[in-house]
Scaffold this motif. Structure first.
Motif, short mmCIF file in Angstrom:
data_model
loop_
_atom_site.label_atom_id
_atom_site.label_comp_id
_atom_site.label_asym_id
_atom_site.label_seq_id
_atom_site.Cartn_x
_atom_site.Cartn_y
_atom_site.Cartn_z
N GLU A 1 60.73 68.16 44.88
CA GLU A 1 62.28 67.64 44.47
C GLU A 1 62.06 67.02 45.89
OE1 GLU A 1 66.79 68.10 43.07
OE2 GLU A 1 65.45 69.98 43.60
N TYR B 1 60.68 66.35 48.49
CA TYR B 1 59.30 65.22 48.68
C TYR B 1 59.24 63.90 48.05
CZ TYR B 1 54.81 63.73 49.48
OH TYR B 1 53.69 62.53 49.20
N LEU B 2 59.45 64.47 46.58
CA LEU B 2 59.57 63.55 45.77
C LEU B 2 60.61 62.18 45.47
CD1 LEU B 2 58.57 64.02 42.11
CD2 LEU B 2 57.13 63.12 43.96
#
Length: 42
Positions: free
Chosen positions: A37, A39-40
């Motif tokens: 989460e 990272y995105l």
């Protein structure tokens, strides 16, 4: 992948066996999903 708690999990092609609950515990899976989460979200 390195989690926020600095735990490193690496799955290589020569890894055999179940991953969930043998290689990673339930809390590690939650930690992994939180890392994804973050990272995105960048």
């Amino acid at each position: 992948m390195k989690s926020p708690k600095k735990t490193v999990f690496e799955i290589t092609p020569d890894f055999t066996g179940p991953i969930l609950f043998d290689f990673m515990g339930a809390a590690d899976v939650i930690d992994l999903l939180q890392s994804v989460e973050v990272y995105l979200s960048r």
